[in-house]
Design a protein around this motif. Structure first.
Motif, PDB file in Angstrom:
ATOM      1  N   ILE A  15      41.845  50.138  43.688  1.00 53.28           N
ATOM      2  CA  ILE A  15      42.785  49.060  43.357  1.00 53.28           C
ATOM      3  C   ILE A  15      42.757  48.854  41.854  1.00 53.28           C
ATOM      4  CG2 ILE A  15      43.377  46.632  43.724  1.00 53.28           C
ATOM      5  CD1 ILE A  15      41.697  46.892  46.369  1.00 53.28           C
ATOM      6  N   VAL A  16      43.945  48.863  41.241  1.00 54.18           N
ATOM      7  CA  VAL A  16      44.065  48.678  39.795  1.00 54.18           C
ATOM      8  C   VAL A  16      45.082  47.567  39.538  1.00 54.18           C
ATOM      9  CG1 VAL A  16      44.688  49.778  37.604  1.00 54.18           C
ATOM     10  CG2 VAL A  16      43.600  51.137  39.404  1.00 54.18           C
ATOM     11  N   GLY A  17      44.744  46.661  38.638  1.00 58.11           N
ATOM     12  CA  GLY A  17      45.677  45.597  38.304  1.00 58.11           C
ATOM     13  C   GLY A  17      45.143  44.700  37.210  1.00 58.11           C
ATOM     14  N   GLY A  21      49.700  41.557  37.896  1.00 57.18           N
ATOM     15  CA  GLY A  21      49.812  41.984  39.278  1.00 57.18           C
ATOM     16  C   GLY A  21      49.097  43.299  39.536  1.00 57.18           C
ATOM     17  N   ILE A  22      49.115  43.699  40.781  1.00 60.46           N
ATOM     18  CA  ILE A  22      48.478  44.949  41.203  1.00 60.46           C
ATOM     19  C   ILE A  22      49.453  46.088  40.935  1.00 60.46           C
ATOM     20  CG2 ILE A  22      47.481  46.217  43.139  1.00 60.46           C
ATOM     21  CD1 ILE A  22      45.855  43.725  42.247  1.00 60.46           C
ATOM     22  N   CYS A  44      43.953  40.663  46.405  1.00 57.10           N
ATOM     23  CA  CYS A  44      44.363  41.935  46.979  1.00 57.10           C
ATOM     24  C   CYS A  44      43.284  42.481  47.909  1.00 57.10           C
ATOM     25  CB  CYS A  44      44.671  42.941  45.870  1.00 57.10           C
ATOM     26  SG  CYS A  44      45.031  44.599  46.460  1.00 57.10           S
ATOM     27  N   VAL A  45      42.044  42.464  47.458  1.00 50.46           N
ATOM     28  CA  VAL A  45      40.929  42.959  48.270  1.00 50.46           C
ATOM     29  C   VAL A  45      40.829  42.172  49.570  1.00 50.46           C
ATOM     30  CG1 VAL A  45      38.404  43.136  48.377  1.00 50.46           C
ATOM     31  CG2 VAL A  45      39.629  43.918  46.334  1.00 50.46           C
ATOM     32  N   ILE A  63      52.532  41.929  42.787  1.00 50.12           N
ATOM     33  CA  ILE A  63      52.483  43.371  42.549  1.00 50.12           C
ATOM     34  C   ILE A  63      53.255  43.712  41.275  1.00 50.12           C
ATOM     35  CG2 ILE A  63      52.146  43.932  44.988  1.00 50.12           C
ATOM     36  CD1 ILE A  63      55.105  44.741  45.142  1.00 50.12           C
ATOM     37  N   ASN A  64      52.862  44.839  40.665  1.00 51.03           N
ATOM     38  CA  ASN A  64      53.479  45.264  39.422  1.00 51.03           C
ATOM     39  C   ASN A  64      53.503  46.792  39.354  1.00 51.03           C
ATOM     40  OD1 ASN A  64      54.590  45.153  36.850  1.00 51.03           O
ATOM     41  ND2 ASN A  64      52.611  44.902  35.846  1.00 51.03           N
ATOM     42  N   PRO A  65      54.213  47.428  40.313  1.00 44.73           N
ATOM     43  CA  PRO A  65      54.252  48.894  40.312  1.00 44.73           C
ATOM     44  C   PRO A  65      55.098  49.418  39.152  1.00 44.73           C
ATOM     45  CG  PRO A  65      55.732  48.056  41.980  1.00 44.73           C
ATOM     46  CD  PRO A  65      55.015  46.864  41.396  1.00 44.73           C
TER      47      PRO A  65
END
Length: 156
Positions: A15-17, A21-22, A44-45, A63-65
């Motif tokens: 998990i990266v963020g 956001g993630i 998130c976890v 989220i931040n894809p």
């Protein structure tokens, strides 16, 4: 950017963020599990753990894809697929307004940086087959069975 590695039934989840956001959730075959989770990743976890425990059907953390405008459009449509349901790549292309874009849609689906949360595993072949999944078809099958409303007990 903060990074954490957690255990899941399907392998190590990366998990990266950050505060925005993630930006990445991916599955790895191996890795070192985090002993401490950065504050920015804790929600998130927790939600992923609830998902794997069968207690969560929707994710609501930020989220931040990162991706192209077209990829973002495809990923947003993936988020609209209801829990426990599937659609075909053709249906997804139609929802996006261009049935001829099926290969581009499949490509964007494969570049989804947010495993499970942006549910690319819910997209199947027109004939109902489990086609294409970056994490391996066995994981796709597991996820679809995990989300199935008609869970059956195994006899063995």
């Amino acid at each position: 950017m903060q990074t954490a590695y957690i255990d899941s039934p399907l392998g190590i989840t990366k998990i990266v963020g950050d505060a925005n956001g993630i930006s990445e959730i991916s599955i790895l075959s191996e890795g070192k599990i985090a002993t401490q989770i950065p504050k920015e990743l804790q929600c998130c976890v927790s939600q992923l753990q609830e998902y794997f425990e069968g207690q969560r059907h929707h994710f609501d953390f930020k989220i931040n894809p990162q991706g192209t405008e077209f990829q973002q459009k495809v990923w947003q449509e993936l988020v609209n697929i209801p829990f426990g349901k599937t659609i075909s790549y053709l249906e997804l292309s139609k929802k996006l307004g261009d049935v001829k874009a099926i290969r581009a849609v499949a490509s964007a689906n494969g570049r989804n940086p947010l495993w499970i949360v942006v549910p690319c595993h819910r997209v199947i072949g027109t004939d109902g087959s489990l086609t294409g999944y970056a994490g391996g078809l066995w994981r796709k099958k597991w996820l679809l069975e995990h989300e199935s409303s008609s869970k059956q007990q195994s006899l063995f």
